[in-house]
Design an enzyme around this catalytic site. Structure first.
Site, PDB file in Angstrom:
ATOM      1  N   MET A 185       0.811  -1.214   0.000  1.00  0.00           N
ATOM      2  CA  MET A 185       0.000   0.000   0.000  1.00  0.00           C
ATOM      3  C   MET A 185       0.853   1.277   0.000  1.00  0.00           C
ATOM      4  SD  MET A 185      -3.022  -1.169   2.640  1.00  0.00           S
ATOM      5  CE  MET A 185      -3.988   0.330   2.376  1.00  0.00           C
ATOM      6  N   HIS A 186       0.194   2.394  -0.248  1.00  0.00           N
ATOM      7  CA  HIS A 186       0.718   3.750  -0.022  1.00  0.00           C
ATOM      8  C   HIS A 186       1.747   4.228  -1.048  1.00  0.00           C
ATOM      9  CE1 HIS A 186      -1.192   2.929   3.787  1.00  0.00           C
ATOM     10  NE2 HIS A 186      -0.209   2.197   4.225  1.00  0.00           N
ATOM     11  N   ASP A 206      -2.730  -5.005   0.469  1.00  0.00           N
ATOM     12  CA  ASP A 206      -2.250  -6.320   0.914  1.00  0.00           C
ATOM     13  C   ASP A 206      -2.924  -6.817   2.191  1.00  0.00           C
ATOM     14  OD1 ASP A 206      -0.952  -4.406   2.468  1.00  0.00           O
ATOM     15  OD2 ASP A 206       1.061  -5.041   1.927  1.00  0.00           O
TER      16      ASP A 206
END
EC number: 2.7.1.17
Length: 484
Positions: free
Chosen positions: A79-80, A235
């Site tokens: 992520m991110h 995830d």
């Protein structure tokens, strides 16, 4: 057949699953992380494509008939990450990853704007996407001026697979731009970082179709036409789909590099002051809360390197029976901490060391320190309105029965160990691919695995564990001003 693709930090995992949800085969393509400066963490998005080609190429060799029968693909991803594209879909710079902390000043500035917590339901953490874009604007203005689209890592993979700019709710909730309650981009927050909704991908639910596999790639891999790509998930939400942690009250604890305490919610329950992540789940009209510690098995692996013994050997020295905590306490803040402290500068410590502090004593303290950090997450989730009655353990650290007994006793809840199998993010992604391709009911697909064993809290050690946890809690404020 259904294919799950999980784009992690260290590799891309491709997993084949049949319509009975049996795993047929899996393969992994390797990835490396670039760290050009202290606190920086980057990857070249072209390497994600290479690793995906590598993993699917292995499946084509080992399971050509099964790969040819794939009807749906699900995506999961780290992520991110900030993947920046120009108007021709060309990558403008290496992707800034989730564990990159260069934008801590920008994160603090955005978090000081009350609109961010109010709209997203979360603290603006340095690892989130929005502060990274502000960093680029401040430090690489020529690149920022060319940004036509901002994609999360798995959604760049989707662009390559399908030609579509699309994302979904669970991953997008980790950007600091999503109105998490409304499940939509916030034009107000985007404008606050110099961006617009037009620079974001369109949003779907994780169970919905989000693109069709390009014919060129399908032919290359010996697959058919019209293969549906699901919205997928970040995830942790994908792992939750793999674990069946989708209904109200279901929870898991993940002992991976980082540690996660994840609880599914039927409603949106933000409490940013606790540093709990309140994100959309991959299933429609569901949310989840998540506490995150940055060093779980990473803490044990760090100590393993110093002790000169493998992590498995160190934990084996503790035996099978849980011991009461001793005088040594370990804070596992080796790379800062997220929940509950949101402190990128804090670092770990041992306290209470004496001449009698043997290697076994320090190993025990490391495991207990991680257990108490997860207890901090439990307390944060409680303050956000979530009650957890039991958890399922996943991740590499869950192979240690001693560690699971420590966690069960620290949390004072039973810990379930799933039957043998791989129920992680790639499996969850494959499940989402099945749902998107067939229209199946998500709750009937995302069921939990059978429980092989349950670890109960050790009642005799609960008072000692509670006393040790209270000692642990007093240490952070005592050392917070000493970091750096």
């Amino acid at each position: 057949m259904y294919l799950g693709l999980d784009l992690g930090t260290s590799g891309v995992k491709a997993m084949l699953m049949d319509d009975g949800q049996q795993i047929i085969g899996s393969a992994t393509g390797h990835l490396d992380v670039s760290r050009p400066h202290p606190g920086w963490s980057e990857q070249d998005p072209s390497h994600w494509l290479r690793a995906t080609e590598e993993a699917i190429g292995q499946l084509k060799q080992s399971h050509p008939k099964e790969l040819a029968a794939v009807r749906g693909i699900g995506l999961s991803g780290q992520m991110h990450g900030a993947t920046l594209l120009d108007s021709n879909n060309q990558v403008l710079r290496p992707c800034i990853l989730w564990n990159d902390t260069r934008s801590y000043r920008e994160a603090a500035e955005l978090d000081a704007d009350p609109r961010f917590r109010a709209i997203t339901g979360n603290i603006v953490f340095p690892g989130f996407t929005a502060p990274k874009l502000v960093w680029v604007k401040n430090n690489e203005p020529d690149i920022f001026a060319k940004v036509a689209k901002v994609l999360l890592p798995k959604d760049y993979l989707r662009l390559w697979l399908s030609g579509e700019h699309l994302s979904e709710m669970s991953d997008s909730a980790g950007t600091s731009w999503l109105d998490t309650g409304k499940r939509a981009w916030s034009s107000e927050l985007l404008a606050a970082t110099g961006l617009s909704v037009e620079q974001m991908p369109k949003l779907v639910e994780g169970t919905q179709p989000a693109g069709i596999l390009r014919g060129e790639l399908a032919a290359k891999w010996g697959m058919g036409t019209g293969i549906v790509i699901a919205g997928g998930a970040g995830d942790n939400a994908a792992s939750a789909c793999g674990m069946g942690t989708v209904a109200e009250g279901a929870a898991f604890v993940s002992l991976g590099t980082s540690g996660v305490l994840f609880a599914a919610n039927a409603s949106y329950l933000p409490n940013p002051a606790s540093a709990v992540h309140a994100f959309c789940h991959a299933l429609p009209n569901t949310w989840h809360q998540m506490g995150v510690i940055l060093s779980a098995t990473d803490a044990l692996n760090w100590y393993s390197g110093i002790a000169g013994e493998s992590a498995a050997s160190l934990t084996a020295e503790l035996g099978n029976e849980l011991q009461a905590p001793g005088s040594v306490t370990f804070l596992p803040y080796l790379s800062g901490e997220r929940t509950p402290h949101n402190d990128a500068a804090i670092r770990g410590v041992f306290t209470g060391l004496g001449h009698e502090s043997s290697r076994v004593v320090l190993t025990q303290a490391v495991l207990e320190g991680v257990s108490f950090a997860i207890r901090d997450n439990l307390e944060a989730l409680k303050s956000a309105g979530t009650t957890i009655g039991r958890v399922t353990a996943i991740g590499g650290g869950s192979r240690s029965r001693y560690w699971l007994k420590s966690i069960a006793t620290a949390l004072d809840v039973p810990v379930d160990i799933p039957a043998d199998g791989d129920f992680g993010a790639a499996f969850g992604a494959a499940r989402l691919g099945l749902i998107a391709a067939t229209g199946a009911d998500p709750l009937s697909v995302c069921t939990p695995p059978k429980t092989a064993e349950t670890i109960e809290p050790v009642a005799a050690h609960r008072p000692a564990y509670e006393a040790a946890y209270q000692r642990y809690r007093k240490l952070y404020p005592a050392i917070a001003g000493l970091a750096g």
